[in-house]
Motif scaffolding. Sequence first.
Motif, short mmCIF file in Angstrom:
data_model
loop_
_atom_site.label_atom_id
_atom_site.label_comp_id
_atom_site.label_asym_id
_atom_site.label_seq_id
_atom_site.Cartn_x
_atom_site.Cartn_y
_atom_site.Cartn_z
N ASP B 56 -20.96 -8.57 -2.36
CA ASP B 56 -21.90 -9.67 -2.12
C ASP B 56 -22.72 -9.92 -3.40
OD1 ASP B 56 -24.31 -11.03 -1.29
OD2 ASP B 56 -24.07 -10.24 0.74
N GLU B 94 -24.90 -17.09 4.50
CA GLU B 94 -24.17 -17.93 5.45
C GLU B 94 -23.15 -18.85 4.78
OE1 GLU B 94 -24.80 -16.93 8.49
OE2 GLU B 94 -23.40 -18.31 9.47
N GLY B 127 -24.45 -9.12 6.48
CA GLY B 127 -23.66 -9.39 7.67
C GLY B 127 -22.73 -10.58 7.51
N ASP B 131 -18.68 -10.38 7.85
CA ASP B 131 -17.95 -11.14 8.87
C ASP B 131 -16.76 -11.88 8.26
OD1 ASP B 131 -19.49 -10.44 11.01
OD2 ASP B 131 -20.34 -12.42 11.37
N THR B 151 -25.34 -3.82 3.74
CA THR B 151 -26.47 -3.61 2.84
C THR B 151 -27.75 -4.28 3.29
OG1 THR B 151 -25.83 -5.53 1.51
CG2 THR B 151 -24.90 -3.40 0.85
N THR B 152 -27.78 -4.78 4.51
CA THR B 152 -29.02 -5.32 5.06
C THR B 152 -29.36 -4.52 6.32
OG1 THR B 152 -27.88 -6.91 6.48
CG2 THR B 152 -28.48 -7.68 4.27
N LYS B 173 -20.75 -22.32 14.46
CA LYS B 173 -20.97 -20.91 14.13
C LYS B 173 -19.88 -20.04 14.77
CE LYS B 173 -24.27 -17.62 13.14
NZ LYS B 173 -24.37 -17.19 11.76
N PHE B 191 -29.43 0.90 -0.54
CA PHE B 191 -29.28 -0.54 -0.79
C PHE B 191 -30.45 -1.36 -0.23
CE2 PHE B 191 -24.55 0.34 -1.09
CZ PHE B 191 -24.45 0.00 -2.43
N SER B 194 -33.95 -3.33 -2.03
CA SER B 194 -34.06 -4.62 -2.72
C SER B 194 -34.14 -5.83 -1.80
CB SER B 194 -32.86 -4.79 -3.66
OG SER B 194 -31.66 -4.61 -2.93
N1 LIG Z 1 -20.14 -9.58 13.65
C1 LIG Z 1 -21.17 -9.46 14.47
O1 LIG Z 1 -21.08 -8.82 15.53
C2 LIG Z 1 -22.50 -10.08 14.11
C3 LIG Z 1 -23.64 -9.78 14.87
C4 LIG Z 1 -24.85 -10.35 14.47
C5 LIG Z 1 -24.91 -11.16 13.35
N2 LIG Z 1 -23.78 -11.42 12.64
C6 LIG Z 1 -23.80 -12.29 11.45
O2 LIG Z 1 -24.52 -11.66 10.39
C7 LIG Z 1 -24.96 -12.68 9.50
C8 LIG Z 1 -26.35 -12.37 9.05
O3 LIG Z 1 -26.33 -11.14 8.32
P1 LIG Z 1 -27.57 -10.63 7.45
O4 LIG Z 1 -28.80 -10.73 8.24
O5 LIG Z 1 -27.17 -9.33 6.90
O6 LIG Z 1 -27.74 -11.74 6.33
P2 LIG Z 1 -26.79 -12.21 5.13
O7 LIG Z 1 -25.51 -11.53 5.09
O8 LIG Z 1 -26.78 -13.70 5.23
O9 LIG Z 1 -27.63 -11.76 3.86
C9 LIG Z 1 -28.88 -12.33 3.57
C10 LIG Z 1 -29.08 -12.43 2.05
O10 LIG Z 1 -29.32 -11.12 1.51
C11 LIG Z 1 -28.48 -10.87 0.39
N3 LIG Z 1 -28.36 -9.43 0.34
C12 LIG Z 1 -27.48 -8.62 0.99
N4 LIG Z 1 -27.78 -7.33 0.80
C13 LIG Z 1 -28.87 -7.30 0.00
C14 LIG Z 1 -29.67 -6.26 -0.54
N5 LIG Z 1 -29.43 -4.97 -0.25
N6 LIG Z 1 -30.70 -6.59 -1.35
C15 LIG Z 1 -30.98 -7.89 -1.61
N7 LIG Z 1 -30.29 -8.92 -1.10
C16 LIG Z 1 -29.25 -8.62 -0.30
C17 LIG Z 1 -27.27 -11.70 0.65
O11 LIG Z 1 -26.58 -12.03 -0.53
C18 LIG Z 1 -27.85 -12.94 1.33
O12 LIG Z 1 -28.26 -13.85 0.36
C19 LIG Z 1 -24.83 -13.98 10.25
O13 LIG Z 1 -23.75 -14.72 9.71
C20 LIG Z 1 -24.53 -13.57 11.67
O14 LIG Z 1 -23.70 -14.51 12.35
C21 LIG Z 1 -22.57 -10.89 13.02
#
Ligand SMILES: NC(=O)c1ccc[n+]([C@@H]2O[C@H](COP(=O)([O-])OP(=O)(O)OC[C@H]3O[C@@H](n4cnc5c(N)ncnc54)[C@H](O)[C@@H]3O)[C@@H](O)[C@H]2O)c1
Lengths: 387, 387
Positions: B56, B94, B127, B131, B151-152, B173, B191, B194
Amino acid sequence: MKENRSKNIRSEFQVTYEYDVFFTKELFSLENILLSEFFQSKKTDKMKKKVLVVIDQGLFNFHNKILESIPQYFQSNVESVQLIEDLIILPGGETSKNDSNGWELVVSAINQYGIDRHSYLMVIGGGAILDMVGYAAAVAHRGIRLIRIPTTVLSQNDSGVGVKNSINYFGKKNFLGTFAPPVAVFNDSSFLVSLEDRDWRSGMAEAVKVSLIKNKVFFEWMESHVSELTHRDLTTMEHLVYECARLHMEHIQNGDPFEFGSSRPLDFGHWFAHKLEYLANFSIRHGEAVAIGMALDSIYSYLSGFLQESELNRILNLLRDLGFQFNHPVLLKNGKENLELALKEFQEHLGGKLTLLMLEGIGFPKEVYTIHLSLLESAYDRLVGWK
Amino acid sequence: MKENRSKNIRSEFQVTYEYDVFFTKELFSLENILLSEFFQSKKTDKMKKKVLVVIDQGLFNFHNKILESIPQYFQSNVESVQLIEDLIILPGGETSKNDSNGWELVVSAINQYGIDRHSYLMVIGGGAILDMVGYAAAVAHRGIRLIRIPTTVLSQNDSGVGVKNSINYFGKKNFLGTFAPPVAVFNDSSFLVSLEDRDWRSGMAEAVKVSLIKNKVFFEWMESHVSELTHRDLTTMEHLVYECARLHMEHIQNGDPFEFGSSRPLDFGHWFAHKLEYLANFSIRHGEAVAIGMALDSIYSYLSGFLQESELNRILNLLRDLGFQFNHPVLLKNGKENLELALKEFQEHLGGKLTLLMLEGIGFPKEVYTIHLSLLESAYDRLVGWK
Ligand SMILES: NC(=O)c1ccc[n+]([C@@H]2O[C@H](COP(=O)([O-])OP(=O)(O)OC[C@H]3O[C@@H](n4cnc5c(N)ncnc54)[C@H](O)[C@@H]3O)[C@@H](O)[C@H]2O)c1
Ligand SMILES: NC(=O)c1ccc[n+]([C@@H]2O[C@H](COP(=O)([O-])OP(=O)(O)OC[C@H]3O[C@@H](n4cnc5c(N)ncnc54)[C@H](O)[C@@H]3O)[C@@H](O)[C@H]2O)c1
Ligand SMILES: [Zn+2]
Ligand SMILES: [Zn+2]
């Protein structure tokens, strides 16, 4: 000091799949209540689920009355679901898996008609369109209920009763796909009458295959029904399709349905067949190539001392009597140079060590892990010269 | 007379899945042998399997040393697999699910580097990219082994430990996707440092959710650790992530992992959250929307007489103390008019009868099948005015 200071949580679960393969005639005639009983049995609540139908153009050309009989059937016999009136007719055959237009169109229709995870996608046609529509059903909304109505011998006895789907991508066969069982399969033998002779014959190769690795009785039954089979007797073909589908399904159930391991017993004769299909640019039918592949592996089994000569002769005779040829000119021209490459590609495809099935007898397979190229080349020469 | 004159063959089988979620720190430091032990444990034959890595971009901006530490780690610690040297860095968030370029690129790389069904695709990020890459892994060759390194907070405690993947399509979606468990998940807390504050906080909404429907003890632990959590104490967050992931995984294992039925207990608070995300054009984080959705459903549960006022107050207080807001201006402008529509869309999404989770107490969910719109509107008014 290096160490592992982690915690972990283990997830372990099982997913249960079940579906029926039905064998019938005139599925959409008003007298046949099989399909309406199926939908009734699946009803769980008051919501009317939708059914979207996709039809193979090549089939439709010969059976265009289904454009009326399907709506009539749903109107008269099926209360529990709602048919989407717009029946989608798409080109079938390998092109439906090669370009992504068909797949896009099916996925769009799923979106447009609001087909959800509990609604049905019903596909009527040959193995190719079944694979393509099955793949669309598997990934839209993470999986819509798929009903397959296979209309070729191959799809009724093999491809349509299993758990795989796919499309071709990057010019590679079945590059994209999933393992996703259908909710039901309806094998309607009345569709088979319009098949080209080549397709009628080609599908029988899988029946010979499954008999060779699973069931000598079935092999002997085919030996004694060659004439009915080649003269297109439908009742005899119904039995062949039933037995082949049964053995195939038994294998999937008791084996490794989603192929997590690297053994592929159902692929007997297929390692070389896949290469032949490519060398011939798919001008050869899958079953025609499989017949050649099985003949080659049977001869190799004999030359290796696993298989008796009398049994080898029975195998080659049955294949020839069913109408298969071992000396397809286009293919055999450069087949021999490609033996080694074909083995290598098949091993890559397995993604592990080479595991091939050979024969110790009719109905008795034997796994081998190395191939002697010189012996294979001798087998090849015998095959081409075989009369 | 109408009759059913068919034969049938039933196929019934089970597929077993298992994977570990590991909790660690500094996964790629040479001292940490967790990952090398994992690969060693998966070795079944002499073939060296390949590992293709996707990273990512948003994560990479803060942790660019992994461009060196990953190759070093594989070189020094991992004998049993072969790292593809070209680490792929792609935009996360996204957008990676919205346009299909990322997905195409990953599938092309799988093809180009000859990644087969027994090789690994390892994805490091939030996430969204998990996905998208998970979906590519699930369909290429009908499934390549997926290793997730979330990493989130959200992906470590919820999305990354489960069995779903997807991309958006037709502007919808998660329109395309599959159920496909990973072979392993490595949650590396280092991770998380940040992350933007909003992402740090947003992920905690799922922890509150799972405590509300599963585990009061966990809820009370959060109540007593609000200050550490909001001040970004990493050790406290590690515990939150672990507990939330554990409860989430327990649920998947014991429930209906591939969601064949239409009950969706993990979706507490989500029916309205999904609508909010759309109304805000995704300018709101998923967790922020879920916090609002849970608050709404908790108030509704109270107004319906299921939930005591004292427990309602504890729920709303915890959410607020963690930093969630219930009066997001953009959203609440036209939220009320959209309540009915949101319910309808959620029901369509379930594809069956409406089934929503409400609360009888903290840790005690209750399924309801009808919603009284006037009561829901009152709940909405209270929510917006809540101080
Ligand atoms: N598969 C499933 O069961 C399931 C369940 C719930 C949500 N989701 C999906 O998860 C997604 C949301 O995931 P999210 O909340 O992790 O957000 P994300 O993946 O959109 O990440 C948010 C931002 O953080 C950045 N980032 C990632 N790791 C980082 C770190 N360690 N430090 C700094 N920046 C970082 C990314 O580049 C991005 O810009 C949605 O698309 C949602 O649909 C999937
Ligand atoms: N999913 C699996 O497990 C699996 C297994 C084996 C093969 N397959 C796939 O199956 C495909 C081959 O299937 P096939 O042999 O059924 O060929 P096909 O689907 O290509 O059909 C051959 C032709 O017959 C036409 N047709 C279909 N039904 C007809 C009928 N009743 N009367 C007249 N014409 C008809 C079609 O339009 C097409 O032009 C290949 O793509 C192969 O990869 C899949
Ligand atoms: Zn075959
Ligand atoms: Zn969520």
